[in-house]
Design an enzyme around this catalytic site. Structure first.
Site, PDB file in Angstrom:
ATOM      1  N   ARG A 131       0.646  -1.230   0.055  1.00 27.89           N
ATOM      2  CA  ARG A 131       0.083  -0.194   0.021  1.00 27.89           C
ATOM      3  C   ARG A 131       0.742   1.326   0.103  1.00 27.89           C
ATOM      4  NH1 ARG A 131      -5.399  -1.182   3.477  1.00 27.89           N
ATOM      5  NH2 ARG A 131      -6.681  -1.827   1.435  1.00 27.89           N
ATOM      6  N   GLN A 163      -1.173   2.584  -5.871  1.00 26.72           N
ATOM      7  CA  GLN A 163      -2.481   2.667  -5.582  1.00 26.72           C
ATOM      8  C   GLN A 163      -3.515   2.501  -6.689  1.00 26.72           C
ATOM      9  OE1 GLN A 163      -3.551   6.767  -4.099  1.00 26.72           O
ATOM     10  NE2 GLN A 163      -2.926   6.244  -2.031  1.00 26.72           N
ATOM     11  N   ASP A 206      -4.523  -1.400  -6.384  1.00 26.38           N
ATOM     12  CA  ASP A 206      -5.155  -1.585  -4.956  1.00 26.38           C
ATOM     13  C   ASP A 206      -6.312  -2.231  -5.389  1.00 26.38           C
ATOM     14  OD1 ASP A 206      -5.821  -1.958  -2.286  1.00 26.38           O
ATOM     15  OD2 ASP A 206      -5.558  -0.267  -1.911  1.00 26.38           O
ATOM     16  N   SER A 232      -9.099  -2.530  -2.243  1.00 28.90           N
ATOM     17  CA  SER A 232      -9.776  -1.426  -1.786  1.00 28.90           C
ATOM     18  C   SER A 232     -10.695  -1.473  -2.972  1.00 28.90           C
ATOM     19  CB  SER A 232      -9.084  -0.363  -2.079  1.00 28.90           C
ATOM     20  OG  SER A 232      -8.085  -0.037  -0.998  1.00 28.90           O
ATOM     21  N   TYR A 264      -3.005  -0.951   8.030  1.00 22.09           N
ATOM     22  CA  TYR A 264      -4.023  -1.746   8.562  1.00 22.09           C
ATOM     23  C   TYR A 264      -4.078  -2.000  10.033  1.00 22.09           C
ATOM     24  CZ  TYR A 264      -4.034  -4.049   3.995  1.00 22.09           C
ATOM     25  OH  TYR A 264      -4.069  -4.414   2.682  1.00 22.09           O
TER      26      TYR A 264
HETATM   27  P1  NAD Z   1      -8.967  -3.942   6.443  1.00 16.69           P
HETATM   28  O1  NAD Z   1     -10.083  -4.521   5.125  1.00 16.69           O
HETATM   29  O2  NAD Z   1      -8.000  -4.813   6.928  1.00 16.69           O
HETATM   30  O3  NAD Z   1      -9.870  -3.809   7.649  1.00 16.69           O
HETATM   31  C1  NAD Z   1     -11.135  -3.063   7.784  1.00 16.69           C
HETATM   32  C2  NAD Z   1     -11.149  -1.984   9.048  1.00 16.69           C
HETATM   33  O4  NAD Z   1     -11.226  -2.928  10.353  1.00 16.69           O
HETATM   34  C3  NAD Z   1      -9.943  -1.429   9.261  1.00 16.69           C
HETATM   35  O5  NAD Z   1     -10.255  -0.251   9.314  1.00 16.69           O
HETATM   36  C4  NAD Z   1      -9.172  -1.614  10.600  1.00 16.69           C
HETATM   37  O6  NAD Z   1      -8.749  -0.799  11.309  1.00 16.69           O
HETATM   38  C5  NAD Z   1     -10.517  -2.555  11.230  1.00 16.69           C
HETATM   39  N1  NAD Z   1     -10.531  -3.238  12.412  1.00 16.69           N
HETATM   40  C6  NAD Z   1      -9.399  -4.238  12.449  1.00 16.69           C
HETATM   41  N2  NAD Z   1      -9.544  -4.616  13.602  1.00 16.69           N
HETATM   42  C7  NAD Z   1     -10.542  -4.239  14.316  1.00 16.69           C
HETATM   43  C8  NAD Z   1     -11.169  -4.264  15.588  1.00 16.69           C
HETATM   44  N3  NAD Z   1     -10.676  -5.155  16.390  1.00 16.69           N
HETATM   45  N4  NAD Z   1     -12.329  -3.491  16.013  1.00 16.69           N
HETATM   46  C9  NAD Z   1     -12.631  -2.518  15.370  1.00 16.69           C
HETATM   47  N5  NAD Z   1     -12.077  -2.253  14.001  1.00 16.69           N
HETATM   48  C10 NAD Z   1     -11.130  -3.177  13.385  1.00 16.69           C
HETATM   49  O7  NAD Z   1      -8.739  -2.598   5.915  1.00 16.69           O
HETATM   50  P2  NAD Z   1      -8.818  -1.950   4.661  1.00 16.69           P
HETATM   51  O8  NAD Z   1     -10.109  -1.260   4.717  1.00 16.69           O
HETATM   52  O9  NAD Z   1      -8.278  -2.298   3.352  1.00 16.69           O
HETATM   53  O10 NAD Z   1      -7.706  -0.586   5.005  1.00 16.69           O
HETATM   54  C11 NAD Z   1      -7.671   0.058   6.243  1.00 16.69           C
HETATM   55  C12 NAD Z   1      -7.099   1.613   6.132  1.00 16.69           C
HETATM   56  O11 NAD Z   1      -5.692   1.352   5.135  1.00 16.69           O
HETATM   57  C13 NAD Z   1      -7.854   2.344   5.226  1.00 16.69           C
HETATM   58  O12 NAD Z   1      -8.789   2.942   5.748  1.00 16.69           O
HETATM   59  C14 NAD Z   1      -6.820   3.442   4.509  1.00 16.69           C
HETATM   60  O13 NAD Z   1      -6.648   4.493   5.822  1.00 16.69           O
HETATM   61  C15 NAD Z   1      -5.576   2.489   4.398  1.00 16.69           C
HETATM   62  N6  NAD Z   1      -5.366   2.494   3.051  1.00 16.69           N
HETATM   63  C16 NAD Z   1      -4.304   2.790   2.576  1.00 16.69           C
HETATM   64  C17 NAD Z   1      -4.053   2.745   1.255  1.00 16.69           C
HETATM   65  C18 NAD Z   1      -2.774   3.120   0.481  1.00 16.69           C
HETATM   66  O14 NAD Z   1      -2.657   2.852  -0.565  1.00 16.69           O
HETATM   67  N7  NAD Z   1      -2.118   3.720   1.111  1.00 16.69           N
HETATM   68  C19 NAD Z   1      -4.821   1.983   0.302  1.00 16.69           C
HETATM   69  C20 NAD Z   1      -6.154   1.577   1.135  1.00 16.69           C
HETATM   70  C21 NAD Z   1      -6.379   1.775   2.310  1.00 16.69           C
END
Ligand code: NAD
Length: 382
Positions: free
Chosen positions: A122, A127, A130, A133, A229
């Site tokens: 990530r 991006q 991805d 996402s 994450y």
């Molecule tokens: P994911 O599918 O792994 O998890 C979904 C959500 O569950 C996350 O927001 C995580 O914090 C939450 N979670 C995990 N354990 C938990 C718990 N015990 N209680 C409550 N919530 C919990 O994650 P995702 O949606 O793929 O991505 C998370 C974050 O990564 C995004 O919000 C974003 O900020 C970041 N991201 C960055 C990029 C990049 O290219 N830089 C791309 C996509 C996402």
């Protein structure tokens, strides 16, 4: 070079790895493309559309497996297909290397080079590749639509001559990509939305969508792992979240839960008693079902009625919106292929950070160290 596009064989899969629109830049490099008949039909792409885009179409799946130098896929190929792959072929797709590494051993031994879209790092440069996402966006939207469809109530507040109807209350657990899309969709339908995530950084994004962020004091522990994450929490920290969830779910009409920790079973955040305390008629959508589920009562892939509460546990929500899920996935795949196809030929440079991160195996050996370790354990317990 030969590129193959297969009809996905997994039950319920409707997506396709590349759409006719995606073939232009590949055909411009003189790459021969063969598509299995019907591969795109559920995604609105007919065999004729592929032919018009310069591909050939065949019903002979085995000939594609035997000839393709490059095989973009949606899902891992079954072992009997892996055994027929051309030696040194490159396969790119959602290969689940952290969840099911043992299912890749035939392809690794062939040998083939395997790239997993789940492992694309990530970083800003990647991006546009991805795919997690992209699929989470589709799933988050559809989860709300599925819940609204099941809910015996309206979503928006209505003020009519026959009286006022209050807005539905939606609770979103996990405010990552899927969760934020669920919040935005529920808000557009007029619901009042609350959300919870262990990452404090999610709070601002939740509020910017017009929802309320529920904070839990986790005692200052680190809740962020690498790459944006979440980290895996201790049982004690999880319990604090569980208490808040039980309280909030009791006054919610819809609960959408998306919490995940990469490569780990989904955290069990919703206890059975939290579901029992929900109002009859309310709906819970467990988007973490493919990783085991966030709810203790979830049976992945099974819709249940628990004391009048509908519990949905979809295994492949993006496949329910195949046209746009395929469109986004195909674009991610095409951007990834641009890193390994140069002037119509395969050129895999594992010094490239994105390729090194996403590479599961190359020349018969695992590349990603996490996958290597998991494979070692899997093979030694077989
Ligand atoms: P994911 O599918 O792994 O998890 C979904 C959500 O569950 C996350 O927001 C995580 O914090 C939450 N979670 C995990 N354990 C938990 C718990 N015990 N209680 C409550 N919530 C919990 O994650 P995702 O949606 O793929 O991505 C998370 C974050 O990564 C995004 O919000 C974003 O900020 C970041 N991201 C960055 C990029 C990049 O290219 N830089 C791309 C996509 C996402």
């Amino acid at each position: 070079m030969f590129l193959g596009i297969l009809k996905e064989s997994a039950a319920g899969e409707t997506r396709v790895a590349l759409l006719p629109d995606s073939l232009k830049t590949l055909r411009a490099q003189d790459i021969d493309i063969t598509v299995e008949a019907g591969a795109g039909s559920a995604s609105g792409a007919s065999d004729t559309a592929y032919i018009e885009a310069g591909a050939q179409v065949t019903t002979d799946r085995d000939s594609i497996l035997a000839q393709a130098d490059l095989l973009p896929t949606v899902n891992t190929l079954p072992a009997h297909d892996q055994a027929k792959l051309k030696r040194r072929a490159v396969v790119v797709g959602f290969l689940r290397p952290l969840d099911a590494p043992g299912e890749l051993v035939t392809a690794i031994a062939r040998p083939t080079t395997l790239f997993s879209m789940e492992l694309v790092p990530r970083i800003s440069r990647a991006q546009s590749m991805d795919a997690l996402s992209s699929m989470a966006t589709v799933a988050g939207y559809k989860a709300v639509i599925a819940a609204a469809d099941r809910l015996p109530r309206l979503f928006p507040m209505l003020m009519t001559a026959a009286g006022t109807i209050p807005p539905a209350r939606v609770f979103v657990i996990g405010a990552g990509v899927a969760g934020l899309q669920a919040i935005a969709t529920a808000r557009r339908l007029g619901a009042v939305v609350e959300a919870y995530d262990v990452r404090a950084a999610a709070g601002e994004q939740v509020r910017s969508l017009g929802a309320k962020f529920l904070d839990v004091d986790l005692g200052g522990i680190a809740t962020e792992g690498g790459g944006g994450y979440a980290a895996e929490l201790t049982e004690e920290a999880l319990d604090r979240g569980r208490d808040l969830i039980t309280k909030t779910a009791a006054h919610s009409d819809v609960v959408i839960t998306t919490a995940q920790v990469p490569g780990r079973p989904a955290p069990r955040l919703i206890r059975g008693d939290a579901v029992e305390a929900m109002r009859p008629g309310s709906v819970l959508v467990d988007l973490a079902a493919p990783a085991g589920g966030n709810c203790e009562l979830t049976k992945p892939g099974v819709t249940q009625d628990i004391g009048g509460v509908t519990l949905l546990a979809p295994m492949n929500m993006p496949a329910e919106i195949p046209v746009h899920a395929s469109q986004l996935y195909a674009r991610n795949i095409l951007n990834f292929l641009a890193l390994i196809v140069k002037k119509g030929a395969l050129s895999v440079d594992l010094d490239d950070e994105v390729l090194a991160g996403a590479c599961v195996a190359h020349e018969g050996r695992p590349v990603n160290p996490r996958v290597a370790k998991l494979l070692e354990t899997t093979l030694s317990t077989k």
